[in-house]
Design a protein around this motif. Structure first.
Motif, PDB file in Angstrom:
ATOM      1  N   ARG A  31      14.991  -9.973 -20.915  1.00 19.26           N
ATOM      2  CA  ARG A  31      14.282  -9.352 -22.026  1.00 19.26           C
ATOM      3  C   ARG A  31      13.981  -7.892 -21.710  1.00 19.26           C
ATOM      4  O   ARG A  31      13.695  -7.543 -20.567  1.00 19.26           O
ATOM      5  N   ALA A  32      14.047  -7.063 -22.710  1.00 14.45           N
ATOM      6  CA  ALA A  32      13.710  -5.642 -22.550  1.00 14.45           C
ATOM      7  C   ALA A  32      12.250  -5.499 -22.137  1.00 14.45           C
ATOM      8  O   ALA A  32      11.413  -6.338 -22.460  1.00 14.45           O
ATOM      9  N   PHE A  33      11.948  -4.428 -21.420  1.00 16.97           N
ATOM     10  CA  PHE A  33      10.604  -4.053 -20.982  1.00 16.97           C
ATOM     11  C   PHE A  33       9.972  -5.053 -20.020  1.00 16.97           C
ATOM     12  O   PHE A  33       8.760  -5.161 -19.947  1.00 16.97           O
ATOM     13  N   THR A  34      10.791  -5.804 -19.276  1.00 18.16           N
ATOM     14  CA  THR A  34      10.236  -6.732 -18.290  1.00 18.16           C
ATOM     15  C   THR A  34      10.241  -6.153 -16.881  1.00 18.16           C
ATOM     16  O   THR A  34       9.725  -6.774 -15.968  1.00 18.16           O
ATOM     17  N   HIS A  35      10.824  -4.965 -16.695  1.00 18.77           N
ATOM     18  CA  HIS A  35      10.849  -4.327 -15.375  1.00 18.77           C
ATOM     19  C   HIS A  35      10.444  -2.857 -15.475  1.00 18.77           C
ATOM     20  O   HIS A  35      11.147  -1.969 -15.023  1.00 18.77           O
ATOM     21  N   ASP A  36       9.272  -2.607 -16.051  1.00 19.59           N
ATOM     22  CA  ASP A  36       8.816  -1.230 -16.201  1.00 19.59           C
ATOM     23  C   ASP A  36       8.001  -0.769 -14.999  1.00 19.59           C
ATOM     24  O   ASP A  36       7.476   0.327 -14.977  1.00 19.59           O
ATOM     25  N   THR A  65      14.957   2.257 -23.737  1.00 17.87           N
ATOM     26  CA  THR A  65      15.605   1.013 -24.161  1.00 17.87           C
ATOM     27  C   THR A  65      14.913  -0.234 -23.642  1.00 17.87           C
ATOM     28  O   THR A  65      15.148  -1.327 -24.150  1.00 17.87           O
ATOM     29  N   GLY A  66      14.103  -0.094 -22.590  1.00 12.54           N
ATOM     30  CA  GLY A  66      13.443  -1.251 -22.010  1.00 12.54           C
ATOM     31  C   GLY A  66      14.146  -1.808 -20.788  1.00 12.54           C
ATOM     32  O   GLY A  66      13.690  -2.788 -20.200  1.00 12.54           O
ATOM     33  N   TRP A  67      15.248  -1.200 -20.394  1.00 11.76           N
ATOM     34  CA  TRP A  67      15.951  -1.593 -19.178  1.00 11.76           C
ATOM     35  C   TRP A  67      16.065  -0.377 -18.272  1.00 11.76           C
ATOM     36  O   TRP A  67      16.166   0.754 -18.763  1.00 11.76           O
ATOM     37  N   PRO A  68      16.075  -0.591 -16.954  1.00 13.26           N
ATOM     38  CA  PRO A  68      16.283   0.543 -16.053  1.00 13.26           C
ATOM     39  C   PRO A  68      17.595   1.249 -16.387  1.00 13.26           C
ATOM     40  O   PRO A  68      18.614   0.602 -16.606  1.00 13.26           O
ATOM     41  N   SER A  69      17.557   2.560 -16.440  1.00 13.73           N
ATOM     42  CA  SER A  69      18.748   3.341 -16.789  1.00 13.73           C
ATOM     43  C   SER A  69      19.002   4.422 -15.747  1.00 13.73           C
ATOM     44  O   SER A  69      18.070   5.043 -15.244  1.00 13.73           O
ATOM     45  N   PHE A  70      20.267   4.629 -15.462  1.00 12.02           N
ATOM     46  CA  PHE A  70      20.716   5.612 -14.479  1.00 12.02           C
ATOM     47  C   PHE A  70      21.864   6.391 -15.089  1.00 12.02           C
ATOM     48  O   PHE A  70      22.613   5.861 -15.898  1.00 12.02           O
ATOM     49  N   TYR A  71      22.046   7.664 -14.672  1.00  9.22           N
ATOM     50  CA  TYR A  71      23.164   8.420 -15.229  1.00  9.22           C
ATOM     51  C   TYR A  71      24.407   8.385 -14.355  1.00  9.22           C
ATOM     52  O   TYR A  71      25.467   8.842 -14.781  1.00  9.22           O
ATOM     53  N   GLN A  72      24.313   7.808 -13.148  1.00  4.47           N
ATOM     54  CA  GLN A  72      25.515   7.619 -12.336  1.00  4.47           C
ATOM     55  C   GLN A  72      25.210   6.680 -11.172  1.00  4.47           C
ATOM     56  O   GLN A  72      24.062   6.610 -10.716  1.00  4.47           O
ATOM     57  N   PRO A  73      26.215   5.955 -10.692  1.00  6.35           N
ATOM     58  CA  PRO A  73      26.031   5.122  -9.500  1.00  6.35           C
ATOM     59  C   PRO A  73      26.069   5.980  -8.239  1.00  6.35           C
ATOM     60  O   PRO A  73      26.510   7.139  -8.275  1.00  6.35           O
ATOM     61  N   ILE A  74      25.636   5.421  -7.137  1.00  2.00           N
ATOM     62  CA  ILE A  74      25.690   6.118  -5.842  1.00  2.00           C
ATOM     63  C   ILE A  74      27.125   6.511  -5.524  1.00  2.00           C
ATOM     64  O   ILE A  74      27.387   7.622  -5.084  1.00  2.00           O
ATOM     65  N   ALA A  75      28.049   5.585  -5.718  1.00  2.00           N
ATOM     66  CA  ALA A  75      29.470   5.846  -5.504  1.00  2.00           C
ATOM     67  C   ALA A  75      30.239   5.085  -6.581  1.00  2.00           C
ATOM     68  O   ALA A  75      29.945   3.917  -6.842  1.00  2.00           O
ATOM     69  N   ALA A  76      31.189   5.743  -7.193  1.00  2.00           N
ATOM     70  CA  ALA A  76      31.947   5.125  -8.286  1.00  2.00           C
ATOM     71  C   ALA A  76      32.568   3.804  -7.867  1.00  2.00           C
ATOM     72  O   ALA A  76      32.622   2.856  -8.658  1.00  2.00           O
ATOM     73  N   GLU A  77      33.018   3.706  -6.621  1.00  2.00           N
ATOM     74  CA  GLU A  77      33.675   2.477  -6.178  1.00  2.00           C
ATOM     75  C   GLU A  77      32.711   1.305  -5.982  1.00  2.00           C
ATOM     76  O   GLU A  77      33.133   0.166  -5.840  1.00  2.00           O
ATOM     77  N   ASN A  78      31.400   1.545  -5.991  1.00  3.15           N
ATOM     78  CA  ASN A  78      30.425   0.468  -5.825  1.00  3.15           C
ATOM     79  C   ASN A  78      30.172  -0.303  -7.108  1.00  3.15           C
ATOM     80  O   ASN A  78      29.634  -1.414  -7.079  1.00  3.15           O
ATOM     81  N   VAL A  79      30.527   0.295  -8.248  1.00  2.00           N
ATOM     82  CA  VAL A  79      30.278  -0.331  -9.548  1.00  2.00           C
ATOM     83  C   VAL A  79      31.596  -0.416 -10.308  1.00  2.00           C
ATOM     84  O   VAL A  79      32.231   0.602 -10.579  1.00  2.00           O
TER      85      VAL A  79
END
Length: 133
Positions: A31-36, A65-79
């Protein structure tokens, strides 16, 4: 990144909470907003299933949005990315490259410098604080 981690369904069930199992192994969504309450201190967000480093705190932003958001991963190959056609939509799913855990989705509406928003289920992440000097 180290070797691929493969476990049986029963092994994943033994090591994960019910919600983490549902989200990461069965492609669920929390559910959204469960990890703020994620820490704002420097550190790394790692995969809850295998500990692979996925996102840095410095790339986290409040998307509303209610979910943790990031603009990039640590390394592209990790995701890794796959096409998700569930619920009559076409989205880009993101998963941990080491253990194939479902993390969330990536969208092209994020901030600079990438313009991407990795919308990640909080239950799929563990925070590892940066070591103090």
């Amino acid at each position: 990144m180290t070797d691929k981690i493969v476990k049986t369904d029963a092994e994943w069930r033994e090591t994960l909470s019910d919600l983490a199992y549902k989200v990461t192994r069965k492609h669920g969504t929390e559910r959204a907003f469960t990890h703020d309450d994620f820490p704002k201190a420097p550190g790394t967000f790692a995969c809850v299933c295998c500990g692979a480093p996925l996102f840095d705190q410095a790339t986290k932003f409040d998307s509303g949005t209610g979910w943790p958001s990031f603009y990039q991963p640590i390394a592209a190959e990790n995701v890794g990315e796959t096409t998700d056609r569930s619920f009559f939509m076409r989205r880009t799913e993101v998963h941990c490259s080491r253990c194939d855990a479902h993390l969330g989705h990536v969208f092209p509406d994020g901030p600079a410098p990438t313009g991407l928003r990795y919308c990640i289920n909080g239950v799929a992440l563990e925070f590892e604080p940066e070591d103090a000097p």
